[in-house]
Design a protein around this motif. Sequence first.
Motif, PDB file in Angstrom:
ATOM      1  N   ALA A 175     -29.590 -26.032 -62.191  1.00  0.00           N
ATOM      2  CA  ALA A 175     -28.220 -25.674 -61.821  1.00  0.00           C
ATOM      3  C   ALA A 175     -27.803 -26.406 -60.560  1.00  0.00           C
ATOM      4  O   ALA A 175     -28.637 -26.897 -59.801  1.00  0.00           O
ATOM      5  N   GLY A 176     -26.506 -26.460 -60.342  1.00  0.00           N
ATOM      6  CA  GLY A 176     -25.940 -27.075 -59.152  1.00  0.00           C
ATOM      7  C   GLY A 176     -24.451 -26.796 -59.101  1.00  0.00           C
ATOM      8  O   GLY A 176     -23.886 -26.137 -59.980  1.00  0.00           O
ATOM      9  N   LYS A 177     -23.818 -27.318 -58.092  1.00  0.00           N
ATOM     10  CA  LYS A 177     -22.379 -27.143 -57.940  1.00  0.00           C
ATOM     11  C   LYS A 177     -21.679 -27.789 -59.130  1.00  0.00           C
ATOM     12  O   LYS A 177     -22.016 -28.891 -59.542  1.00  0.00           O
ATOM     13  N   ALA A 178     -20.707 -27.106 -59.690  1.00  0.00           N
ATOM     14  CA  ALA A 178     -19.939 -27.644 -60.809  1.00  0.00           C
ATOM     15  C   ALA A 178     -18.925 -28.649 -60.267  1.00  0.00           C
ATOM     16  O   ALA A 178     -17.897 -28.274 -59.710  1.00  0.00           O
ATOM     17  N   VAL A 179     -19.234 -29.924 -60.412  1.00  0.00           N
ATOM     18  CA  VAL A 179     -18.416 -30.994 -59.839  1.00  0.00           C
ATOM     19  C   VAL A 179     -16.998 -31.008 -60.417  1.00  0.00           C
ATOM     20  O   VAL A 179     -16.041 -31.324 -59.728  1.00  0.00           O
ATOM     21  N   ALA A 180     -16.869 -30.615 -61.678  1.00  0.00           N
ATOM     22  CA  ALA A 180     -15.562 -30.662 -62.343  1.00  0.00           C
ATOM     23  C   ALA A 180     -14.581 -29.624 -61.791  1.00  0.00           C
ATOM     24  O   ALA A 180     -13.379 -29.716 -62.047  1.00  0.00           O
ATOM     25  N   TYR A 181     -15.089 -28.659 -61.054  1.00  0.00           N
ATOM     26  CA  TYR A 181     -14.244 -27.591 -60.531  1.00  0.00           C
ATOM     27  C   TYR A 181     -14.256 -27.637 -59.014  1.00  0.00           C
ATOM     28  O   TYR A 181     -15.301 -27.751 -58.401  1.00  0.00           O
ATOM     29  N   ASN A 182     -13.106 -27.522 -58.422  1.00  0.00           N
ATOM     30  CA  ASN A 182     -12.980 -27.545 -56.970  1.00  0.00           C
ATOM     31  C   ASN A 182     -13.089 -26.111 -56.437  1.00  0.00           C
ATOM     32  O   ASN A 182     -12.154 -25.577 -55.864  1.00  0.00           O
ATOM     33  N   ASP A 241     -16.310 -23.518 -54.900  1.00  0.00           N
ATOM     34  CA  ASP A 241     -17.726 -23.310 -54.566  1.00  0.00           C
ATOM     35  C   ASP A 241     -18.335 -22.123 -55.290  1.00  0.00           C
ATOM     36  O   ASP A 241     -19.561 -21.988 -55.347  1.00  0.00           O
ATOM     37  N   ASP A 242     -17.503 -21.228 -55.848  1.00  0.00           N
ATOM     38  CA  ASP A 242     -18.018 -20.065 -56.566  1.00  0.00           C
ATOM     39  C   ASP A 242     -18.388 -20.389 -58.011  1.00  0.00           C
ATOM     40  O   ASP A 242     -18.945 -19.553 -58.702  1.00  0.00           O
ATOM     41  N   ILE A 243     -18.061 -21.586 -58.478  1.00  0.00           N
ATOM     42  CA  ILE A 243     -18.381 -21.962 -59.853  1.00  0.00           C
ATOM     43  C   ILE A 243     -19.591 -22.877 -59.856  1.00  0.00           C
ATOM     44  O   ILE A 243     -19.596 -23.934 -59.248  1.00  0.00           O
ATOM     45  N   VAL A 244     -20.642 -22.421 -60.535  1.00  0.00           N
ATOM     46  CA  VAL A 244     -21.919 -23.127 -60.594  1.00  0.00           C
ATOM     47  C   VAL A 244     -22.144 -23.588 -62.035  1.00  0.00           C
ATOM     48  O   VAL A 244     -21.891 -22.838 -62.982  1.00  0.00           O
ATOM     49  N   GLU A 245     -22.613 -24.819 -62.182  1.00  0.00           N
ATOM     50  CA  GLU A 245     -22.964 -25.330 -63.505  1.00  0.00           C
ATOM     51  C   GLU A 245     -24.454 -25.099 -63.731  1.00  0.00           C
ATOM     52  O   GLU A 245     -25.285 -25.482 -62.913  1.00  0.00           O
ATOM     53  N   VAL A 246     -24.780 -24.463 -64.844  1.00  0.00           N
ATOM     54  CA  VAL A 246     -26.166 -24.218 -65.241  1.00  0.00           C
ATOM     55  C   VAL A 246     -26.392 -24.974 -66.547  1.00  0.00           C
ATOM     56  O   VAL A 246     -25.623 -24.827 -67.489  1.00  0.00           O
ATOM     57  N   VAL A 247     -27.439 -25.796 -66.567  1.00  0.00           N
ATOM     58  CA  VAL A 247     -27.698 -26.647 -67.729  1.00  0.00           C
ATOM     59  C   VAL A 247     -29.053 -26.291 -68.341  1.00  0.00           C
ATOM     60  O   VAL A 247     -30.051 -26.185 -67.630  1.00  0.00           O
ATOM     61  N   ALA A 248     -29.040 -26.113 -69.644  1.00  0.00           N
ATOM     62  CA  ALA A 248     -30.284 -25.971 -70.405  1.00  0.00           C
ATOM     63  C   ALA A 248     -30.512 -27.313 -71.087  1.00  0.00           C
ATOM     64  O   ALA A 248     -29.723 -27.728 -71.935  1.00  0.00           O
ATOM     65  N   GLU A 288     -28.166 -30.902 -74.397  1.00  0.00           N
ATOM     66  CA  GLU A 288     -27.839 -30.242 -73.138  1.00  0.00           C
ATOM     67  C   GLU A 288     -26.715 -29.251 -73.378  1.00  0.00           C
ATOM     68  O   GLU A 288     -25.675 -29.613 -73.914  1.00  0.00           O
ATOM     69  N   LEU A 289     -26.957 -28.021 -72.983  1.00  0.00           N
ATOM     70  CA  LEU A 289     -25.930 -26.989 -73.026  1.00  0.00           C
ATOM     71  C   LEU A 289     -25.494 -26.730 -71.592  1.00  0.00           C
ATOM     72  O   LEU A 289     -26.300 -26.330 -70.755  1.00  0.00           O
ATOM     73  N   HIS A 290     -24.230 -26.995 -71.303  1.00  0.00           N
ATOM     74  CA  HIS A 290     -23.684 -26.843 -69.957  1.00  0.00           C
ATOM     75  C   HIS A 290     -22.884 -25.536 -69.898  1.00  0.00           C
ATOM     76  O   HIS A 290     -21.861 -25.406 -70.567  1.00  0.00           O
ATOM     77  N   PHE A 291     -23.369 -24.619 -69.095  1.00  0.00           N
ATOM     78  CA  PHE A 291     -22.690 -23.345 -68.875  1.00  0.00           C
ATOM     79  C   PHE A 291     -22.055 -23.374 -67.489  1.00  0.00           C
ATOM     80  O   PHE A 291     -22.525 -24.082 -66.599  1.00  0.00           O
ATOM     81  N   ILE A 292     -21.010 -22.589 -67.312  1.00  0.00           N
ATOM     82  CA  ILE A 292     -20.495 -22.364 -65.964  1.00  0.00           C
ATOM     83  C   ILE A 292     -20.630 -20.879 -65.657  1.00  0.00           C
ATOM     84  O   ILE A 292     -20.465 -20.028 -66.532  1.00  0.00           O
ATOM     85  N   HIS A 293     -21.004 -20.611 -64.410  1.00  0.00           N
ATOM     86  CA  HIS A 293     -21.122 -19.241 -63.919  1.00  0.00           C
ATOM     87  C   HIS A 293     -20.194 -19.103 -62.730  1.00  0.00           C
ATOM     88  O   HIS A 293     -20.349 -19.803 -61.734  1.00  0.00           O
ATOM     89  N   ASN A 294     -19.212 -18.226 -62.853  1.00  0.00           N
ATOM     90  CA  ASN A 294     -18.300 -17.951 -61.749  1.00  0.00           C
ATOM     91  C   ASN A 294     -18.884 -16.791 -60.964  1.00  0.00           C
ATOM     92  O   ASN A 294     -18.930 -15.662 -61.444  1.00  0.00           O
ATOM     93  N   ARG A 295     -19.376 -17.093 -59.773  1.00  0.00           N
ATOM     94  CA  ARG A 295     -20.017 -16.076 -58.945  1.00  0.00           C
ATOM     95  C   ARG A 295     -19.041 -14.993 -58.504  1.00  0.00           C
ATOM     96  O   ARG A 295     -19.438 -13.851 -58.285  1.00  0.00           O
ATOM     97  N   GLN A 296     -17.778 -15.345 -58.383  1.00  0.00           N
ATOM     98  CA  GLN A 296     -16.788 -14.387 -57.900  1.00  0.00           C
ATOM     99  C   GLN A 296     -16.448 -13.360 -58.985  1.00  0.00           C
ATOM    100  O   GLN A 296     -16.376 -12.167 -58.713  1.00  0.00           O
ATOM    101  N   THR A 297     -16.268 -13.818 -60.222  1.00  0.00           N
ATOM    102  CA  THR A 297     -15.904 -12.909 -61.311  1.00  0.00           C
ATOM    103  C   THR A 297     -17.109 -12.498 -62.150  1.00  0.00           C
ATOM    104  O   THR A 297     -16.992 -11.619 -62.992  1.00  0.00           O
ATOM    105  N   ASP A 298     -18.234 -13.174 -61.946  1.00  0.00           N
ATOM    106  CA  ASP A 298     -19.477 -12.977 -62.706  1.00  0.00           C
ATOM    107  C   ASP A 298     -19.288 -13.265 -64.196  1.00  0.00           C
ATOM    108  O   ASP A 298     -19.988 -12.724 -65.035  1.00  0.00           O
ATOM    109  N   LYS A 299     -18.344 -14.147 -64.513  1.00  0.00           N
ATOM    110  CA  LYS A 299     -18.115 -14.564 -65.899  1.00  0.00           C
ATOM    111  C   LYS A 299     -18.927 -15.820 -66.178  1.00  0.00           C
ATOM    112  O   LYS A 299     -19.156 -16.654 -65.307  1.00  0.00           O
TER     113      LYS A 299
END
Length: 128
Positions: free
Chosen positions: A58-65, A67-74, A89-100
């Motif tokens: 995982a790391g910062k989701a570059v496509a989104y400006n 910091d609460d959105i993290v990209e998690v890759v399997a 590769e399955l790219h998920f996004i995790h929004n830490r603020q909304t937990d979605k």
Amino acid sequence: MHTLGRAAAIFAVALLAACGGYDSDIATVKKAEATSGTSNEAWVNDIAGARGHVEWFAGKAVAYNNDDIVEVVAKIDRPSAGGGAHKIELHFIHNRQTDKIALDNIMVDGKSQGLMGGALNLLLLQLQ
């Protein structure tokens, strides 16, 4: 005393950075439900099959400006019946603020797929 608090905060940030700081995001995405009653982790393991290999990062989701959105890759290495291997590769996004959590992108053998096309390709790979 104020300097000690600041030093402790700097140490905590450095420790978080050294550990990656994304382990909880990976764990959250793995536990989330992919389909009715199935976790993302179980779904990814099913795609990999008995001879495949799965790596999560995982790391910062570059496509989104944001910091609460993290990209998690399997990242899945799945051997094919013909002796080769497929890279998925399955790219998920995790929004830490909304937990979605959402599936954001699917890549098969280095080519980005639409979510519907990617799902179809994954199904065809499982039938091999």
